[in-house]
Design a protein around this motif. Structure first.
Motif, mmCIF file in Angstrom:
data_model
loop_
_atom_site.group_PDB
_atom_site.id
_atom_site.type_symbol
_atom_site.label_atom_id
_atom_site.label_comp_id
_atom_site.label_asym_id
_atom_site.label_seq_id
_atom_site.Cartn_x
_atom_site.Cartn_y
_atom_site.Cartn_z
ATOM 1 N N GLU A 51 18.270 -28.183 -73.539
ATOM 2 C CA GLU A 51 18.269 -29.189 -74.704
ATOM 3 C C GLU A 51 19.439 -28.498 -75.863
ATOM 4 O OE1 GLU A 51 15.809 -30.309 -78.504
ATOM 5 O OE2 GLU A 51 14.808 -29.734 -76.859
ATOM 6 N N ASP A 52 19.507 -27.117 -75.732
ATOM 7 C CA ASP A 52 20.383 -26.684 -76.821
ATOM 8 C C ASP A 52 21.774 -26.804 -76.060
ATOM 9 O OD1 ASP A 52 18.415 -25.317 -78.352
ATOM 10 O OD2 ASP A 52 18.368 -23.378 -76.986
ATOM 11 N N PHE A 53 21.939 -26.605 -74.772
ATOM 12 C CA PHE A 53 23.023 -26.865 -74.043
ATOM 13 C C PHE A 53 23.684 -28.099 -74.267
ATOM 14 C CE2 PHE A 53 25.851 -25.974 -70.410
ATOM 15 C CZ PHE A 53 26.387 -24.548 -70.798
ATOM 16 N N GLN A 54 22.962 -29.079 -74.056
ATOM 17 C CA GLN A 54 23.418 -30.747 -74.235
ATOM 18 C C GLN A 54 23.611 -31.034 -75.651
ATOM 19 O OE1 GLN A 54 19.549 -32.255 -72.554
ATOM 20 N NE2 GLN A 54 20.952 -32.978 -70.584
ATOM 21 N N LYS A 55 22.772 -30.465 -76.447
ATOM 22 C CA LYS A 55 23.227 -30.819 -78.072
ATOM 23 C C LYS A 55 24.514 -30.221 -78.272
ATOM 24 C CE LYS A 55 18.714 -31.384 -79.993
ATOM 25 N NZ LYS A 55 17.834 -30.653 -80.817
ATOM 26 N N ALA A 56 24.786 -28.899 -77.781
ATOM 27 C CA ALA A 56 26.234 -28.340 -78.188
ATOM 28 C C ALA A 56 27.423 -29.062 -77.485
ATOM 29 C CB ALA A 56 26.126 -26.963 -77.515
ATOM 30 N N PHE A 57 27.227 -29.394 -76.251
ATOM 31 C CA PHE A 57 28.214 -30.217 -75.578
ATOM 32 C C PHE A 57 28.286 -31.581 -76.381
ATOM 33 C CE2 PHE A 57 28.279 -27.103 -72.201
ATOM 34 C CZ PHE A 57 29.484 -27.623 -71.601
ATOM 35 N N LYS A 58 27.190 -32.183 -76.685
ATOM 36 C CA LYS A 58 27.833 -33.538 -77.644
ATOM 37 C C LYS A 58 28.423 -33.129 -78.633
ATOM 38 C CE LYS A 58 23.489 -36.039 -75.561
ATOM 39 N NZ LYS A 58 22.256 -36.522 -75.965
ATOM 40 N N GLN A 59 28.416 -32.100 -79.502
ATOM 41 C CA GLN A 59 29.008 -31.937 -80.596
ATOM 42 C C GLN A 59 30.408 -31.234 -80.315
ATOM 43 O OE1 GLN A 59 26.887 -29.111 -82.692
ATOM 44 N NE2 GLN A 59 25.609 -30.339 -83.858
ATOM 45 N N VAL A 60 30.573 -30.565 -79.280
ATOM 46 C CA VAL A 60 31.986 -30.071 -78.846
ATOM 47 C C VAL A 60 32.720 -30.836 -78.107
ATOM 48 C CG1 VAL A 60 33.167 -28.224 -77.426
ATOM 49 C CG2 VAL A 60 31.036 -27.580 -78.738
ATOM 50 N N ALA A 61 32.314 -31.670 -77.001
ATOM 51 C CA ALA A 61 32.887 -32.596 -76.208
ATOM 52 C C ALA A 61 32.014 -33.712 -75.994
ATOM 53 C CB ALA A 61 33.048 -31.826 -74.721
ATOM 54 N N PRO A 62 31.951 -34.637 -77.310
ATOM 55 C CA PRO A 62 31.128 -35.861 -77.108
ATOM 56 C C PRO A 62 31.388 -36.824 -75.807
ATOM 57 C CG PRO A 62 32.659 -36.131 -78.961
ATOM 58 C CD PRO A 62 32.921 -34.737 -78.204
ATOM 59 N N LYS A 63 32.712 -36.987 -75.243
ATOM 60 C CA LYS A 63 32.930 -37.842 -74.222
ATOM 61 C C LYS A 63 32.735 -37.258 -72.862
ATOM 62 C CE LYS A 63 36.193 -40.331 -77.017
ATOM 63 N NZ LYS A 63 37.500 -41.109 -77.083
ATOM 64 N N LEU A 64 32.277 -36.078 -72.658
ATOM 65 C CA LEU A 64 31.965 -35.196 -71.649
ATOM 66 C C LEU A 64 30.860 -36.002 -70.764
ATOM 67 C CD1 LEU A 64 33.267 -33.079 -69.873
ATOM 68 C CD2 LEU A 64 31.234 -31.700 -70.680
ATOM 69 N N PRO A 65 30.883 -36.277 -69.792
ATOM 70 C CA PRO A 65 29.620 -36.847 -69.036
ATOM 71 C C PRO A 65 28.489 -35.908 -69.076
ATOM 72 C CG PRO A 65 31.580 -37.185 -67.502
ATOM 73 C CD PRO A 65 31.728 -36.457 -68.823
ATOM 74 N N GLU A 66 27.038 -36.532 -69.440
ATOM 75 C CA GLU A 66 26.125 -35.567 -69.496
ATOM 76 C C GLU A 66 25.793 -34.741 -68.274
ATOM 77 O OE1 GLU A 66 21.440 -35.934 -70.726
ATOM 78 O OE2 GLU A 66 22.857 -37.193 -71.480
ATOM 79 N N ARG A 67 25.998 -35.369 -67.024
ATOM 80 C CA ARG A 67 26.067 -34.624 -65.828
ATOM 81 C C ARG A 67 26.680 -33.333 -65.698
ATOM 82 N NH1 ARG A 67 30.149 -35.126 -62.526
ATOM 83 N NH2 ARG A 67 31.646 -37.072 -62.801
ATOM 84 N N VAL B 99 26.690 -27.576 -65.338
ATOM 85 C CA VAL B 99 27.053 -26.108 -65.941
ATOM 86 C C VAL B 99 25.858 -25.216 -66.246
ATOM 87 C CG1 VAL B 99 28.068 -25.228 -67.840
ATOM 88 C CG2 VAL B 99 29.594 -26.949 -66.659
ATOM 89 N N PHE B 100 25.072 -25.864 -66.890
ATOM 90 C CA PHE B 100 23.591 -25.203 -67.013
ATOM 91 C C PHE B 100 22.907 -24.666 -66.088
ATOM 92 C CE2 PHE B 100 19.295 -24.716 -68.237
ATOM 93 C CZ PHE B 100 19.169 -24.197 -69.464
ATOM 94 N N ARG B 101 23.138 -25.459 -64.749
ATOM 95 C CA ARG B 101 22.057 -24.887 -63.866
ATOM 96 C C ARG B 101 23.165 -24.098 -63.008
ATOM 97 N NH1 ARG B 101 18.734 -30.508 -62.787
ATOM 98 N NH2 ARG B 101 17.563 -30.012 -64.591
ATOM 99 N N THR B 102 24.428 -24.022 -62.954
ATOM 100 C CA THR B 102 24.982 -22.877 -62.197
ATOM 101 C C THR B 102 24.966 -21.540 -62.732
ATOM 102 O OG1 THR B 102 26.967 -24.830 -61.974
ATOM 103 C CG2 THR B 102 27.473 -22.531 -61.493
ATOM 104 N N PRO B 103 24.429 -20.912 -61.397
ATOM 105 C CA PRO B 103 24.227 -19.392 -61.863
ATOM 106 C C PRO B 103 25.441 -18.700 -62.085
ATOM 107 C CG PRO B 103 24.038 -19.807 -59.660
ATOM 108 C CD PRO B 103 24.026 -21.032 -60.172
ATOM 109 N N PHE B 104 25.613 -17.815 -63.171
ATOM 110 C CA PHE B 104 26.724 -17.099 -63.683
ATOM 111 C C PHE B 104 27.004 -15.996 -62.625
ATOM 112 C CE2 PHE B 104 25.636 -19.377 -67.573
ATOM 113 C CZ PHE B 104 26.908 -19.916 -67.579
ATOM 114 N N TYR B 105 25.924 -15.382 -61.969
ATOM 115 C CA TYR B 105 25.992 -14.350 -61.041
ATOM 116 C C TYR B 105 26.599 -14.482 -59.807
ATOM 117 C CZ TYR B 105 21.578 -16.202 -59.785
ATOM 118 O OH TYR B 105 20.509 -17.180 -59.663
ATOM 119 N N ALA B 106 26.527 -16.043 -59.431
ATOM 120 C CA ALA B 106 27.174 -16.536 -58.162
ATOM 121 C C ALA B 106 28.734 -16.098 -57.803
ATOM 122 C CB ALA B 106 26.866 -17.682 -57.873
#
Length: 142
Positions: free
Chosen positions: A114-130, A135-142
């Motif tokens: 939810e935090d991530f989605q709200k931030a993306f809506k503010q920063v990049a409102p036209k970016l598709p929600e998917r 991005v949220f589900r991609t592990p950073f350690y991979a």
């Protein structure tokens, strides 16, 4: 070390003339015998003076392994280059910390979807929600 090879790199950063002068003064102060280079111990003292912490054995080893084999330590030019990179990494980590804090609206120390989605809506409102979801589900350690 100074920063990971994974992920984005900090932008090139140039020291102000006063900061550059300070680095040169620290180099000279740590080169007590006017050898023209810093030994391993001299380098550690310089890092304490500039960054407020003693470098680990691993960090000192990494720096000293990069030294020109024809010299006995870090020349002024090598020292300035290392300190510049270290400062770049420090600024980059601070920038990442500020971005994370802006996303962490509830000051929990972690981000929810939810935090991530709200931030993306503010920063990049036209970016598709998917995209935000991927991005949220991609592990950073991979």
């Amino acid at each position: 070390m100074f920063f990971s090879d994974a992920g984005a790199r900090p932008r090139t950063w140039e020291a102000s003339p006063s900061e550059h002068k300070k680095w040169v003064e620290v180099f000279k102060a740590c080169d007590e015998d006017n050898k023209g280079y810093l030994s391993r111990e001299d380098f550690k003292v310089a890092v304490v003076m500039l960054f407020g912490y003693k470098p680990s054995k691993i960090e000192a080893d990494a720096v000293m392994s990069s030294v020109n084999p024809n010299t006995s330590g870090l020349t002024l030019e090598e020292f300035l280059n290392i300190i510049r990179k270290k400062k770049e990494a420090q600024l980059y980590r601070n920038e990442i910390r500020h971005i994370f804090t802006a996303f962490d609206r509830h000051y929990r120390g972690y981000l929810t979807l939810e935090d991530f989605q709200k931030a993306f809506k503010q920063v990049a409102p036209k970016l598709p929600e998917r995209i935000a979801l991927e991005v949220f589900r991609t592990p950073f350690y991979a």
